[in-house]
Motif scaffolding. Sequence first.
Motif, PDB file in Angstrom:
ATOM      1  N   ASN A  19      29.871  38.234  79.750  1.00 35.53           N
ATOM      2  CA  ASN A  19      30.682  37.912  79.309  1.00 35.53           C
ATOM      3  C   ASN A  19      31.890  38.085  79.981  1.00 35.53           C
ATOM      4  OD1 ASN A  19      30.270  36.067  77.526  1.00 35.53           O
ATOM      5  ND2 ASN A  19      28.449  37.762  77.057  1.00 35.53           N
ATOM      6  N   SER A  20      31.990  40.401  79.929  1.00 37.73           N
ATOM      7  CA  SER A  20      33.715  40.370  80.031  1.00 37.73           C
ATOM      8  C   SER A  20      33.871  38.916  82.272  1.00 37.73           C
ATOM      9  CB  SER A  20      32.861  41.697  80.390  1.00 37.73           C
ATOM     10  OG  SER A  20      33.518  42.389  79.630  1.00 37.73           O
ATOM     11  N   ALA A  21      32.362  39.371  82.657  1.00 37.60           N
ATOM     12  CA  ALA A  21      33.188  38.749  83.827  1.00 37.60           C
ATOM     13  C   ALA A  21      33.482  37.342  83.895  1.00 37.60           C
ATOM     14  CB  ALA A  21      31.900  38.181  85.237  1.00 37.60           C
ATOM     15  N   PHE A  22      33.093  36.196  82.441  1.00 38.23           N
ATOM     16  CA  PHE A  22      33.655  34.936  82.750  1.00 38.23           C
ATOM     17  C   PHE A  22      34.883  35.276  82.247  1.00 38.23           C
ATOM     18  CE2 PHE A  22      33.325  31.438  80.219  1.00 38.23           C
ATOM     19  CZ  PHE A  22      33.212  30.193  81.206  1.00 38.23           C
ATOM     20  N   ILE A  23      35.707  35.928  80.858  1.00 38.51           N
ATOM     21  CA  ILE A  23      36.503  35.962  80.128  1.00 38.51           C
ATOM     22  C   ILE A  23      37.765  36.555  81.494  1.00 38.51           C
ATOM     23  CG2 ILE A  23      38.209  37.323  79.012  1.00 38.51           C
ATOM     24  CD1 ILE A  23      35.867  38.126  77.080  1.00 38.51           C
ATOM     25  N   LEU A 162      29.494  31.634  76.324  1.00 37.02           N
ATOM     26  CA  LEU A 162      29.928  31.087  78.069  1.00 37.02           C
ATOM     27  C   LEU A 162      30.601  29.587  77.783  1.00 37.02           C
ATOM     28  CD1 LEU A 162      27.359  32.024  80.605  1.00 37.02           C
ATOM     29  CD2 LEU A 162      29.847  33.306  80.205  1.00 37.02           C
ATOM     30  N   ILE A 163      29.954  28.475  76.851  1.00 36.31           N
ATOM     31  CA  ILE A 163      30.425  27.331  76.812  1.00 36.31           C
ATOM     32  C   ILE A 163      31.707  27.017  75.538  1.00 36.31           C
ATOM     33  CG2 ILE A 163      29.759  24.837  76.019  1.00 36.31           C
ATOM     34  CD1 ILE A 163      27.101  25.134  76.543  1.00 36.31           C
ATOM     35  N   ALA A 164      31.413  27.662  74.416  1.00 36.04           N
ATOM     36  CA  ALA A 164      32.320  28.836  73.573  1.00 36.04           C
ATOM     37  C   ALA A 164      33.893  29.161  74.122  1.00 36.04           C
ATOM     38  CB  ALA A 164      31.363  28.987  72.264  1.00 36.04           C
ATOM     39  N   MET A 165      33.230  29.950  75.100  1.00 35.49           N
ATOM     40  CA  MET A 165      34.470  30.693  75.409  1.00 35.49           C
ATOM     41  C   MET A 165      35.587  29.571  76.372  1.00 35.49           C
ATOM     42  SD  MET A 165      33.784  34.364  76.261  1.00 35.49           S
ATOM     43  CE  MET A 165      31.895  34.511  77.480  1.00 35.49           C
TER      44      MET A 165
END
Length: 215
Positions: A19-23, A162-165
């Motif tokens: 999640n951190s990497a994705f943000i 991930l989809i929501a972000m």
Amino acid sequence: MVLDLVVIGLAINAGPLHNSAFILLLSAPRGVRKGLAFILAWLGCLVLVLAAVLLLTGGKPPAPRSAPSTLALALKLVLGIAMVVYAERKRSRGGGRRAPRTPKWLGRLDSASGWTAAGLGVLLQPWGLVAAGAATVVQAHLTSLASYAALVVFCLLATSGLIAMELYATFRPEKARTELGALREWTETHQDQVIVTLSLLAGVWLVAKSIYQLV
């Protein structure tokens, strides 16, 4: 099977590292495209793992008490024990009480390419939980509508955050940049605490269910 996949899917979704990497990817130039590459690789990896299991089983669960059935349960038991041990060792080393150091590679994601983002979507899978999900799918019977629904729900739950972000960053980019940045800061500060909690809860669940089904 359905409840197991829901629990495992939620645990995968809540993992702090990916999640951190994705943000960070979303906040980079062309972040929405990089985020989409990450999601497609992430989801594709899950689908491939499930498809491989279903090809091996032929879409039919092994007979109870048979060698394949016992092996799948034993794998879940071993994975559960490993998660509990990992959580306890991390907690005893102070994992739940101090903020971890941010990995250096996270700071280089601003310049990551789309292919790098896709590669991270595969590498950052919590593979212990994915393996537990695969061992659970051994019980899937593809003549049952509930089994199809359970597989779809598992993939969606594991990818829902991930989809929501991604959608938030697409349609509300300015607000998303601020709020997702705050979420990343909280996630990195509490990363070890989240890992310990998720590993312990998922591990206890897998151990309890595996022992119950084996006995």
